[in-house]
Design a protein around this motif. Structure first.
Motif, PDB file in Angstrom:
ATOM      1  N   ASP A  75     -16.021  32.181  34.810  1.00 31.54           N
ATOM      2  CA  ASP A  75     -14.574  32.251  34.647  1.00 31.54           C
ATOM      3  C   ASP A  75     -14.192  31.809  33.240  1.00 31.54           C
ATOM      4  O   ASP A  75     -14.911  31.045  32.582  1.00 31.54           O
ATOM      5  CB  ASP A  75     -13.869  31.339  35.664  1.00 31.54           C
ATOM      6  N   VAL A  76     -13.049  32.295  32.794  1.00 36.30           N
ATOM      7  CA  VAL A  76     -12.546  31.918  31.484  1.00 36.30           C
ATOM      8  C   VAL A  76     -11.692  30.658  31.627  1.00 36.30           C
ATOM      9  O   VAL A  76     -10.699  30.668  32.370  1.00 36.30           O
ATOM     10  CB  VAL A  76     -11.693  33.049  30.869  1.00 36.30           C
ATOM     11  N   PRO A  77     -12.043  29.555  30.968  1.00 39.67           N
ATOM     12  CA  PRO A  77     -11.222  28.346  31.050  1.00 39.67           C
ATOM     13  C   PRO A  77      -9.815  28.609  30.534  1.00 39.67           C
ATOM     14  O   PRO A  77      -9.621  29.340  29.553  1.00 39.67           O
ATOM     15  CB  PRO A  77     -11.956  27.354  30.142  1.00 39.67           C
ATOM     16  N   ARG A  78      -8.837  28.025  31.195  1.00 39.07           N
ATOM     17  CA  ARG A  78      -7.435  28.253  30.819  1.00 39.07           C
ATOM     18  C   ARG A  78      -7.075  27.311  29.658  1.00 39.07           C
ATOM     19  O   ARG A  78      -6.325  26.348  29.805  1.00 39.07           O
ATOM     20  CB  ARG A  78      -6.542  28.057  32.033  1.00 39.07           C
ATOM     21  N   ARG A  79      -7.653  27.643  28.535  1.00 41.44           N
ATOM     22  CA  ARG A  79      -7.563  26.811  27.347  1.00 41.44           C
ATOM     23  C   ARG A  79      -7.374  27.695  26.122  1.00 41.44           C
ATOM     24  O   ARG A  79      -7.993  28.757  26.017  1.00 41.44           O
ATOM     25  CB  ARG A  79      -8.860  26.007  27.205  1.00 41.44           C
ATOM     26  N   ILE A  80      -6.533  27.262  25.200  1.00 37.52           N
ATOM     27  CA  ILE A  80      -6.347  27.975  23.936  1.00 37.52           C
ATOM     28  C   ILE A  80      -6.789  27.060  22.802  1.00 37.52           C
ATOM     29  O   ILE A  80      -6.260  25.954  22.637  1.00 37.52           O
ATOM     30  CB  ILE A  80      -4.879  28.384  23.714  1.00 37.52           C
ATOM     31  N   PHE A  81      -7.773  27.513  22.035  1.00 33.37           N
ATOM     32  CA  PHE A  81      -8.193  26.786  20.844  1.00 33.37           C
ATOM     33  C   PHE A  81      -7.353  27.238  19.645  1.00 33.37           C
ATOM     34  O   PHE A  81      -7.130  28.437  19.435  1.00 33.37           O
ATOM     35  CB  PHE A  81      -9.661  27.070  20.517  1.00 33.37           C
ATOM     36  N   VAL A  82      -6.912  26.283  18.865  1.00 38.18           N
ATOM     37  CA  VAL A  82      -6.375  26.537  17.527  1.00 38.18           C
ATOM     38  C   VAL A  82      -7.110  25.581  16.598  1.00 38.18           C
ATOM     39  O   VAL A  82      -7.652  24.567  17.040  1.00 38.18           O
ATOM     40  CB  VAL A  82      -4.853  26.336  17.448  1.00 38.18           C
ATOM     41  N   ALA A  83      -7.175  25.889  15.335  1.00 37.97           N
ATOM     42  CA  ALA A  83      -7.972  25.053  14.435  1.00 37.97           C
ATOM     43  C   ALA A  83      -7.238  24.809  13.125  1.00 37.97           C
ATOM     44  O   ALA A  83      -6.527  25.674  12.614  1.00 37.97           O
ATOM     45  CB  ALA A  83      -9.323  25.718  14.157  1.00 37.97           C
ATOM     46  N   TRP A  84      -7.430  23.603  12.624  1.00 32.42           N
ATOM     47  CA  TRP A  84      -6.994  23.242  11.268  1.00 32.42           C
ATOM     48  C   TRP A  84      -8.181  22.503  10.659  1.00 32.42           C
ATOM     49  O   TRP A  84      -8.391  21.324  10.896  1.00 32.42           O
ATOM     50  CB  TRP A  84      -5.748  22.372  11.307  1.00 32.42           C
ATOM     51  N   THR A  85      -8.989  23.233   9.914  1.00 30.96           N
ATOM     52  CA  THR A  85     -10.276  22.710   9.488  1.00 30.96           C
ATOM     53  C   THR A  85     -10.252  22.076   8.102  1.00 30.96           C
ATOM     54  O   THR A  85     -11.279  21.586   7.642  1.00 30.96           O
ATOM     55  CB  THR A  85     -11.325  23.835   9.504  1.00 30.96           C
ATOM     56  N   GLY A  86      -9.098  22.085   7.443  1.00 35.13           N
ATOM     57  CA  GLY A  86      -8.985  21.432   6.143  1.00 35.13           C
ATOM     58  C   GLY A  86      -8.734  19.939   6.282  1.00 35.13           C
ATOM     59  O   GLY A  86      -8.439  19.434   7.366  1.00 35.13           O
ATOM     60  N   GLU A  87      -8.845  19.237   5.160  1.00 31.68           N
ATOM     61  CA  GLU A  87      -8.613  17.796   5.158  1.00 31.68           C
ATOM     62  C   GLU A  87      -7.133  17.463   4.969  1.00 31.68           C
ATOM     63  O   GLU A  87      -6.724  16.327   5.193  1.00 31.68           O
ATOM     64  CB  GLU A  87      -9.429  17.140   4.025  1.00 31.68           C
ATOM     65  N   ASN A  88      -6.351  18.442   4.562  1.00 29.53           N
ATOM     66  CA  ASN A  88      -4.922  18.201   4.331  1.00 29.53           C
ATOM     67  C   ASN A  88      -4.147  18.288   5.647  1.00 29.53           C
ATOM     68  O   ASN A  88      -4.635  18.817   6.645  1.00 29.53           O
ATOM     69  CB  ASN A  88      -4.374  19.235   3.348  1.00 29.53           C
ATOM     70  N   ALA A  89      -2.930  17.752   5.627  1.00 31.93           N
ATOM     71  CA  ALA A  89      -2.087  17.772   6.821  1.00 31.93           C
ATOM     72  C   ALA A  89      -1.585  19.183   7.088  1.00 31.93           C
ATOM     73  O   ALA A  89      -1.517  20.039   6.183  1.00 31.93           O
ATOM     74  CB  ALA A  89      -0.904  16.823   6.635  1.00 31.93           C
ATOM     75  N   LEU A  90      -1.235  19.457   8.328  1.00 35.72           N
ATOM     76  CA  LEU A  90      -0.631  20.741   8.687  1.00 35.72           C
ATOM     77  C   LEU A  90       0.626  20.965   7.863  1.00 35.72           C
ATOM     78  O   LEU A  90       1.441  20.057   7.692  1.00 35.72           O
ATOM     79  CB  LEU A  90      -0.264  20.755  10.176  1.00 35.72           C
ATOM     80  N   VAL A 110      -3.844  23.427  25.337  1.00 35.09           N
ATOM     81  CA  VAL A 110      -3.888  23.877  23.942  1.00 35.09           C
ATOM     82  C   VAL A 110      -4.622  22.812  23.128  1.00 35.09           C
ATOM     83  O   VAL A 110      -4.163  21.673  23.032  1.00 35.09           O
ATOM     84  CB  VAL A 110      -2.481  24.126  23.380  1.00 35.09           C
ATOM     85  N   VAL A 111      -5.775  23.180  22.570  1.00 35.79           N
ATOM     86  CA  VAL A 111      -6.642  22.236  21.874  1.00 35.79           C
ATOM     87  C   VAL A 111      -6.601  22.506  20.379  1.00 35.79           C
ATOM     88  O   VAL A 111      -6.983  23.598  19.927  1.00 35.79           O
ATOM     89  CB  VAL A 111      -8.099  22.357  22.377  1.00 35.79           C
ATOM     90  N   LEU A 112      -6.146  21.535  19.614  1.00 36.00           N
ATOM     91  CA  LEU A 112      -6.183  21.629  18.155  1.00 36.00           C
ATOM     92  C   LEU A 112      -7.503  21.032  17.675  1.00 36.00           C
ATOM     93  O   LEU A 112      -7.757  19.842  17.850  1.00 36.00           O
ATOM     94  CB  LEU A 112      -5.012  20.881  17.531  1.00 36.00           C
ATOM     95  N   VAL A 113      -8.356  21.865  17.080  1.00 37.17           N
ATOM     96  CA  VAL A 113      -9.644  21.420  16.567  1.00 37.17           C
ATOM     97  C   VAL A 113      -9.482  21.074  15.092  1.00 37.17           C
ATOM     98  O   VAL A 113      -9.003  21.888  14.298  1.00 37.17           O
ATOM     99  CB  VAL A 113     -10.718  22.501  16.752  1.00 37.17           C
ATOM    100  N   THR A 114      -9.877  19.888  14.734  1.00 34.13           N
ATOM    101  CA  THR A 114      -9.786  19.387  13.356  1.00 34.13           C
ATOM    102  C   THR A 114     -11.140  18.813  12.957  1.00 34.13           C
ATOM    103  O   THR A 114     -12.039  18.659  13.807  1.00 34.13           O
ATOM    104  CB  THR A 114      -8.714  18.294  13.254  1.00 34.13           C
ATOM    105  N   PRO A 115     -11.326  18.446  11.688  1.00 28.51           N
ATOM    106  CA  PRO A 115     -12.593  17.798  11.313  1.00 28.51           C
ATOM    107  C   PRO A 115     -12.867  16.521  12.109  1.00 28.51           C
ATOM    108  O   PRO A 115     -14.033  16.157  12.311  1.00 28.51           O
ATOM    109  CB  PRO A 115     -12.386  17.485   9.825  1.00 28.51           C
ATOM    110  N   GLU A 116     -11.801  15.872  12.600  1.00 29.29           N
ATOM    111  CA  GLU A 116     -11.980  14.620  13.335  1.00 29.29           C
ATOM    112  C   GLU A 116     -12.571  14.835  14.729  1.00 29.29           C
ATOM    113  O   GLU A 116     -13.309  13.972  15.232  1.00 29.29           O
ATOM    114  CB  GLU A 116     -10.640  13.881  13.459  1.00 29.29           C
ATOM    115  N   ASN A 117     -12.268  15.947  15.377  1.00 30.56           N
ATOM    116  CA  ASN A 117     -12.762  16.131  16.748  1.00 30.56           C
ATOM    117  C   ASN A 117     -13.710  17.321  16.904  1.00 30.56           C
ATOM    118  O   ASN A 117     -14.100  17.665  18.023  1.00 30.56           O
ATOM    119  CB  ASN A 117     -11.595  16.266  17.738  1.00 30.56           C
TER     120      ASN A 117
END
Length: 291
Positions: A75-90, A110-117
């Protein structure tokens, strides 16, 4: 003054006429491509992608996709990934887009992926490619869908709730990818080759890579990840000499073309796995003012 006004009016009419001509030319081109797409037929045949000299282009890979892989049927998890992979703020626009995605999809994770996580999502048995650290922020994305599945969205404002789209893909185990279709032939990733011409001809059946939902551990996602990592192997030395110095890879001799790891892999694979790709206009994000 009247002469100046008349000249301006004539110039404006000429501009409008030129714009109308350009629009008509594009509509005519799309109509021609649509007819050509019908002639191509529904099946996949790598032989029609050979160049004039009978060889495949250097970056052609669809004839090497592993046919022995089987669908895990997860099954497809009911999750949306978005990413901000830079070191600067959004940026303010990207933050507003993230808030829009969350507000529109209150029933989804809704999961925001960053360098921290990021490390929380990297699979122990499949670490990030060694060249990852040299990539631009734009190219540091789409690595999670094979192992985890779910939705992916660029940081652009959402237009609809994705819940019905998750329902749709989970209701059909044969669907491995669900995305919104490209609107114009020029919107697909560009290739000056028979493959590129077929992609342009079939643009209304090809999902864009800005927002989509993918089932985990399918032959599609496996082939996608494998080809991306093969390209990173190829570019590794050049990337080490010329790592990204800005988010978009515009300066410093950065060697990777814009679509090399994304549209030029993700979209050709849809021709290879057309019977497992579904389209859903509700996933189309807003395109204006996202940066």
């Amino acid at each position: 003054m009247r002469a100046v006004d008349a000249a301006r009016a004539a110039k404006h009419r000429a501009f409008l006429a030129g714009r109308g001509l350009a629009e008509r030319r594009e509509a005519f081109s799309d109509a021609m491509l649509a007819r050509r797409a019908c002639r191509l037929g529904p099946g996949f045949d790598a032989e029609r992608h050979r160049e004039a000299d009978g060889q495949f282009a250097l970056d052609y890979f669809l004839n090497r996709v592993d046919d022995t892989l089987t669908d895990a049927g997860l099954d497809v998890p009911r999750r949306i990934f978005v990413a901000w992979t830079g070191e600067n703020a959004l940026t303010p626009n990207r933050l507003a887009a993230l808030e829009s995605i969350r507000a529109m999809n209150a029933g989804l994770d809704v999961v925001l992926v960053t360098p921290e996580n990021l490390n929380e999502w990297v699979v122990d048995t499949h670490p990030l490619h060694a060249a990852y650290e040299h990539l631009s922020a734009v190219h540091r994305s789409d690595y999670l869908l094979h192992h985890h599945g779910g939705g992916w969205s660029d940081l652009k404002r959402a237009s609809h709730d994705w819940s019905p789209s998750f329902d749709a893909i989970n209701a059909d185990p044969s669907a491995w990818l669900l995305g919104y279709p490209e609107a114009r032939s020029r919107d697909v990733a560009y290739l000056a080759s028979p493959l590129g011409r077929e992609m342009a001809a079939r643009h209304r059946t090809i999902a864009a890579n800005c927002a989509f939902i993918a089932r985990p551990l399918t032959p599609f996602t496996a082939a996608w990840l494998e080809e991306v990592e093969a390209r990173l192997d190829y570019y590794a030395r050049s990337l080490a000499r010329h790592p990204a110095v800005d988010p978009f890879g515009d300066g410093g001799g950065y060697p990777l073309p814009w679509s090399a790891l994304q549209g030029l892999v993700f979209q050709p694979l849809q021709l290879r796995f057309a019977e497992h790709t579904e389209l859903d206009e509700r996933l189309r994000p807003a395109q204006a003012d996202h940066r």
